[in-house]
Design an enzyme around this catalytic site. Structure first.
Site, short mmCIF file in Angstrom:
data_model
loop_
_atom_site.label_atom_id
_atom_site.label_comp_id
_atom_site.label_asym_id
_atom_site.label_seq_id
_atom_site.Cartn_x
_atom_site.Cartn_y
_atom_site.Cartn_z
N HIS A 101 5.98 -0.26 -2.66
CA HIS A 101 5.59 0.56 -3.80
C HIS A 101 5.72 2.05 -3.52
CE1 HIS A 101 2.91 -3.01 -5.26
NE2 HIS A 101 4.20 -3.25 -5.35
N SER A 106 -4.20 -9.28 0.49
CA SER A 106 -3.57 -9.19 -0.84
C SER A 106 -3.92 -10.41 -1.67
CB SER A 106 -2.05 -9.07 -0.72
OG SER A 106 -1.45 -9.05 -2.00
N SER A 107 -4.28 -10.18 -2.93
CA SER A 107 -4.52 -11.28 -3.86
C SER A 107 -3.21 -11.83 -4.42
CB SER A 107 -5.41 -10.82 -5.02
OG SER A 107 -4.71 -9.86 -5.81
N CYS A 167 10.51 14.69 -8.89
CA CYS A 167 10.77 15.02 -10.29
C CYS A 167 11.54 13.88 -10.93
CB CYS A 167 11.56 16.32 -10.38
SG CYS A 167 12.04 16.76 -12.07
N CYS A 180 15.28 15.80 -12.08
CA CYS A 180 16.28 16.26 -11.11
C CYS A 180 16.12 15.64 -9.73
CB CYS A 180 16.25 17.79 -11.00
SG CYS A 180 14.81 18.45 -10.12
N CYS A 186 7.97 20.36 -12.49
CA CYS A 186 8.92 20.59 -11.41
C CYS A 186 9.24 22.07 -11.30
CB CYS A 186 10.20 19.80 -11.65
SG CYS A 186 11.49 20.08 -10.41
N ASN A 203 0.83 -1.20 0.00
CA ASN A 203 0.00 0.00 0.00
C ASN A 203 0.87 1.25 0.00
OD1 ASN A 203 -2.16 -1.76 0.15
ND2 ASN A 203 -2.41 -1.52 2.35
#
Length: 287
Positions: free
Chosen positions: A116, A216-217, A124, A127, A175, A99
């Site tokens: 994740h 979770s699958s 950015c 940079c 940015c 998550n």
């Protein structure tokens, strides 16, 4: 404490926990897949499209602008709180999550590996400058007042299900330092999970007694790889998930009930059995 999950935890008291979207649904954050592991809606934007198409970025940021307040205001639920309690009582040696909502940390879990990344930060792609997502939200709403007034149903990860619209007039953020492409500091569909996060999680799995999958699958390789790793290491696996997962054939125990309900029951059972172990424990912080 006679149910299979309670027995599993008593027998394997140092758990490597992998959590997924099912942990946060009780906090009002939708998940991506149904009980058969199939997409409930169109897959999220692919990283290749986001980086390569200005139109795709406009669509993403428009939906995110409308969906962000719901995820920013979401509160940890009983599942998050119970996992924090289990960690504080040394039943969880490491919590790894797929998550990006940060709710585990807000509930009190420590040293969480966010496979994740986090949607609360923006970076950015040129940079590497970073900034809070809340600042980008202020810019988006000021730059796009007509779009900001639209309503929409919530979708996973701060997205929103908006009726087809003309996004040509929408202003996506660049940015402020170099003018490059801004992207949430989270893995998009098709992205590669940062190797150091995977390595850290695998090291934690090696040190654990067993693995617990929560909500979770496991349809994505990023999570399923740890079940393969547990099998290779000879670590037993338990799961709390409603519906089919990619790793059903690897589980010693599977509970198909809501995560918050199961984990709350688990914590209550452990408190009854191990009162002395729980003295001084912090109270869970649920929303």
């Amino acid at each position: 404490m006679s149910d299979p999950l309670s027995r599993f935890v008593r027998q394997h008291s140092r758990l490597f926990v992998l959590s997924g979207a099912g942990v946060s649904t009780a906090s009002g954050i939708p998940d991506y897949r149904d009980e058969q592991g199939q997409w409930k809606r169109n897959p999220p934007v692919h990283v290749r499209d986001f980086v390569g198409s200005a139109a795709a970025r406009r669509r993403y940021w428009a939906r995110s602008m409308i969906g962000w307040p719901a995820i920013a205001g979401a509160q940890p639920n009983q599942a998050h709180g119970a996992l924090a309690q289990l960690q504080a009582a040394s039943y969880v040696c490491r919590l790894v999550t797929q998550n990006v909502d940060g709710l585990h940390q807000r509930a009190g879990s420590e040293h969480v590996i966010e496979l994740h990344g986090s949607i609360a930060q923006v970076v950015c792609t040129v940079c590497a400058a970073g900034m809070p997502r809340s600042e980008v939200q202020q810019w988006l709403e000021a730059a796009n007042p007509a779009y900001a007034r639209r309503g929409a149903a919530g979708a996973p990860d701060g997205d929103a299900d908006i009726d087809p619209a003309d996004w040509d007039g929408f202003r996506a953020p660049d940015c402020p330092r170099c003018g490059g492409i801004l992207k949430p500091d989270a893995a998009f569909f098709g992205d590669t999970v940062q190797p150091d996060r995977v390595a850290g999680a695998m090291e934690a799995l090696e040190q654990a007694d067993a693995m617990l999958v929560v909500g979770s699958s496991l349809m994505l390789r990023s999570g399923y790889r740890f079940c393969e790793g547990a099998r290779h290491l000879g670590k037993p696996i338990a799961a709390i998930n409603i519906g089919r997962t990619r790793a059903d054939h690897l589980f010693q125990v599977k509970i198909e009930r809501p995560c918050a309900e199961v984990l709350a029951d688990l914590v209550r059972g452990l408190i009854v059995q191990c009162k002395s172990h729980w003295l001084g424990l912090r109270a869970p912080r649920f929303g």
